[in-house]
Design an enzyme around this catalytic site. Structure first.
Site, short mmCIF file in Angstrom:
data_model
loop_
_atom_site.label_atom_id
_atom_site.label_comp_id
_atom_site.label_asym_id
_atom_site.label_seq_id
_atom_site.Cartn_x
_atom_site.Cartn_y
_atom_site.Cartn_z
N GLY A 235 -51.24 -85.92 3.73
CA GLY A 235 -52.14 -86.01 4.87
C GLY A 235 -51.42 -85.95 6.20
O GLY A 235 -50.25 -85.59 6.28
N GLU B 173 -56.86 -78.26 -3.23
CA GLU B 173 -56.61 -79.69 -3.02
C GLU B 173 -55.46 -79.85 -2.02
O GLU B 173 -54.36 -79.32 -2.22
CB GLU B 173 -56.26 -80.35 -4.36
CG GLU B 173 -56.26 -81.87 -4.27
CD GLU B 173 -55.82 -82.52 -5.58
OE1 GLU B 173 -55.38 -83.67 -5.54
OE2 GLU B 173 -55.91 -81.85 -6.64
N LEU B 174 -55.71 -80.60 -0.97
CA LEU B 174 -54.77 -80.72 0.14
C LEU B 174 -53.40 -81.29 -0.32
O LEU B 174 -53.35 -82.32 -0.98
CB LEU B 174 -55.36 -81.63 1.22
CG LEU B 174 -54.59 -81.67 2.55
CD1 LEU B 174 -54.69 -80.34 3.27
CD2 LEU B 174 -55.10 -82.80 3.42
N ASP B 175 -52.34 -80.61 0.04
CA ASP B 175 -50.97 -81.08 -0.22
C ASP B 175 -50.67 -81.25 -1.71
O ASP B 175 -49.78 -82.02 -2.09
CB ASP B 175 -50.69 -82.41 0.51
CG ASP B 175 -50.83 -82.27 2.01
OD1 ASP B 175 -50.65 -81.15 2.53
OD2 ASP B 175 -51.11 -83.28 2.68
N ALA B 176 -51.42 -80.57 -2.56
CA ALA B 176 -51.23 -80.74 -4.00
C ALA B 176 -50.85 -79.46 -4.72
O ALA B 176 -50.75 -79.42 -5.93
CB ALA B 176 -52.50 -81.32 -4.63
#
Lengths: 284, 284, 284, 284
Positions: D201, D226-229
């Site tokens: 994040g 999926e954020l940062d994944a």
């Protein structure tokens, strides 16, 4: 060389370094090391001063009181005075994995750690013979959910009998209760086998493997009530690649763990660590 | 914030920290950073103190003289007083390779380097357009064996006209004469493309390849008369493998070079470097 | 799992990978790992192939001859065939310093090294008791200028009696004679306590201190006649600062040494090292 | 040299390496690099083969079809065939921070990246002049919550017009929509300014400061919904200390970010990355 070491925390103000160094000079102290740090966010001042004791004109027993009178009270200081003698007394807790334990025993045997190790406590028996070969008493205290309270009571008794100053959890795979921790605030050092705060909890190498990270790590920290959340003393990392299995990660990681834990022990022994909130100032 | 920074070298004695901090306190100085180091072998004391200037009760111009009178003379100190304003003035010398130059210009453009860059001097022309795109004057001064003395004379003139404080050799592939160096003692920073003292001289990546090393490095150092032997400010390394060609080593190395040089410039700008003999004390 | 490992060197030509993999496939070999490298400069081809032995349709004893007939001869290959059983036999030579020895013994005890250690040989006696606590025979063979030839004869006898495959010099502070080395070409691993080629010879930490380097290192290499010039297997480094004394460098360096040496042993045991000229190809 | 590069994924089976290398050899291919990896857990086989195209007896256009017929179909392979010409076309997205952008432009200018950069897109204007000084078209497309869909439509149009192969988010501070990502699966590279999965994040340096970590890092990864994944391509770290402020962490971190991102771009350009699930195999 006999040394005194003063660790100070207080609200940030002008003139602290001047007053502390004047105090030491006025009693003929030869300053060996002096470090200070200001946490701007919290307006907190931290300081570490080490000086030769032999030429100091105050007696060892008088220093604390005099310092409080002449300097500490004025700046509302919390301070701790340490000496590099007698050696501090360290207990090691271990389970089945030997790498951190052997690393510490090897350094101790080589004369690199200025510490006495009066005992090793384990919930398993497999490491007993090697520990005893190094001439250190080994206590086997099994721990189950049912016997946990009783086991910790025994452990605390042994620590007290042996006048232990601080505890090292060298891959001790049991959670320490809040009651136990209260006896040794910021004096229990744990090695967590991941780069915290990534992969808290159990099986961090499995989690790292699943996530496909390219670097793994280890974290030495003081134990607090919240699991894996205590002040971090030292962290180290190592590179891994796609062909490394979980078992490879474990082996690569163990090298990182043992070096990280031994560094943390060294900083603690040299009185270079000041803990506050969930952080540390390390004057290395 | 306006800051003053004092760098001190003197024979080791008792009471130095006390006297320096008393001096600062007596004129209402708020100490921001204080570091000291004793070289036991040489019995030399080194110190760096930084304090807020705005609340200080001495005028900027008075400080040096007062300090000499009240403290310096007593301890036979060599000291230098710096301020964080106006910004120091840095010249960059470069040949054909751009990686270190661009790294510095990029940082400067991003506001990370508290320095003015009045000019870039090169013995080649290929980097002129980009330098000028960053708004910095570019001077092309070719160098041959025959024109070397003349070229250095021109360079020195430009440095003087532009009131340059220190020079950065950002992969400038010419040897600087002893006469030139005398004008900027410990004020010419070079990046050598090896982990000194391994692979001194030209073509260090070729030499590293021949030797089959597993790690290569770069060294930022002050330039002295003896080639590649000046005080080391910073070193960094990178891992290489058997499949890396010389050309790979060059590329991998260039990343190390630019980061190392930029760190050294930062330490120099922050007045964190004290050079003595062929060594440095770096208070970072 | 029973594995066979083939290490190949030959002049670079087309079709080598195809022929080798066809050979393995034709006898129902399941390839586990395959790596290749071409040294463009020397036009040399290197390859390592590992495969499952249990499902392989050639007997262990037949493989070498068949491979030579069907593939090796055609490409003028030098090759070595290894199996991961029985375990190789490693002798450790040590002097007074224990850090590398303990690190190896600790790993061995933890089941991390697939090797038998039939003996430790030392020119001193101080490490005897701990070695024996790990259940390993310890031989004390003092060495002086006068007794060197005789001592090496005794050492070689012990190595032969114990069917030793390779020797690890775990900070063994004696120079090995050319005659001794001839018995174990590229099978004697030494740990040198510097980042070679910087600081060859004795007292490298003193030399590093004098030069004021910011990074120190260690080098594991095969022993050849020329001192500290053999093929480098692994190197590691650690950062040091101005306040580190020579004694600090020694301690920081010892951590680097033990990790570097243990990595080199691991690569050697896993048959991942191909040595040629004074270099290595390491297929990790 | 004209090269072909084949990237393969399929269920693990015997004989794959043999068949692939036989195929290449049968058309007179000179193998330059060959790497393979088996994910034991998933029983998946991964392979990368690079060979000289000039002496290859199949035409560039025929290779894919022939390979599918002779090898691919048999092993149920997913494969991609690449050539090192013409150069791939890369778009850079950036916001206000310049360090990653300049690092890429500097490398490109120095001839280190085998890529064309037809355009830079930014939601701000501050970097326009330097981008244009490097001769690269700059498009300013502001993004607000209200205009996001419209902005992405414009961006996609520009990417198509410019025949962009992949996108680099060089600290582009906007979240990319799932719809946008679908156009460039595993072809959008992002640099996240923390050592993922720690500190996902926004504001990771603030979070790192709060937690008191001793090491910070950066992560280059393919962008997924999926954020940062998404699959991690590369990670790097740097050491920090208690005296480092958040602003220090930002600066130290930016050096790590730019090196990490540039490495990831290099791996991607060299066709050394195979992504599967949320992981990568990197054949460097």
């Amino acid at each position: 060389m006999n040394k005194a070491i003063l660790l100070i925390q207080c609200p940030d103000q002008k003139g602290i370094v001047a007053e502390v160094s004047k105090f030491l000079y006025s009693y003929n102290g030869n300053i060996l090391e002096i470090d200070q740090h200001v946490d701007e966010e919290l307006s907190l001042f931290f300081m570490r001063a080490a000086w030769e004791l032999d030429s100091f004109s105050l007696k060892k027993e008088e220093i604390s009181q005099r310092f409080e009178l002449e300097v500490g009270a004025k700046f509302n200081m919390e301070f701790k005075l340490h000496f590099n003698f007698p050696k501090p007394r360290m207990a090691i807790f271990v389970s089945k994995l030997s790498h951190c334990l052997f690393d510490i025993l090897g350094r101790h045997h080589a004369g690199q750690l200025e510490v006495d190790i009066p005992l090793v406590i384990s919930n398993h028996q497999n490491l007993q013979s090697v520990v005893e070969a190094f001439g250190i008493p080994f206590y086997h205290i099994p721990v189950t959910a049912a016997t946990k309270v009783e086991a910790e009571t025994k452990q605390l008794e042994l620590l007290r009998e042996n006048e232990v100053d601080f505890v090292v959890l060298a891959r001790y795979m049991q959670i320490i209760s809040a009651d136990f921790i209260k006896n040794y605030p910021n004096r229990i050092i744990n090695i967590h086998h991941s780069f915290l705060p990534a992969f808290v909890g159990a099986k961090p190498y499995h989690a790292a493997y699943e996530r496909g990270v390219k670097i793994i790590g280890a974290t030495a920290h003081y134990v607090t009530e919240e699991l894996d959340a205590g002040p971090i003393i030292e962290q180290e990392v190592a590179r891994v690649r796609h062909h490394n299995t979980i078992s490879d990660l474990v082996q690569i990681g163990q090298d990182v763990e043992k070096v990280t834990l031994s560094k943390a022990i060294k900083y603690h022994l040299d009185r270079k660590v000041l803990a506050f909130k969930n952080k540390t100032v390390i004057f290395y």
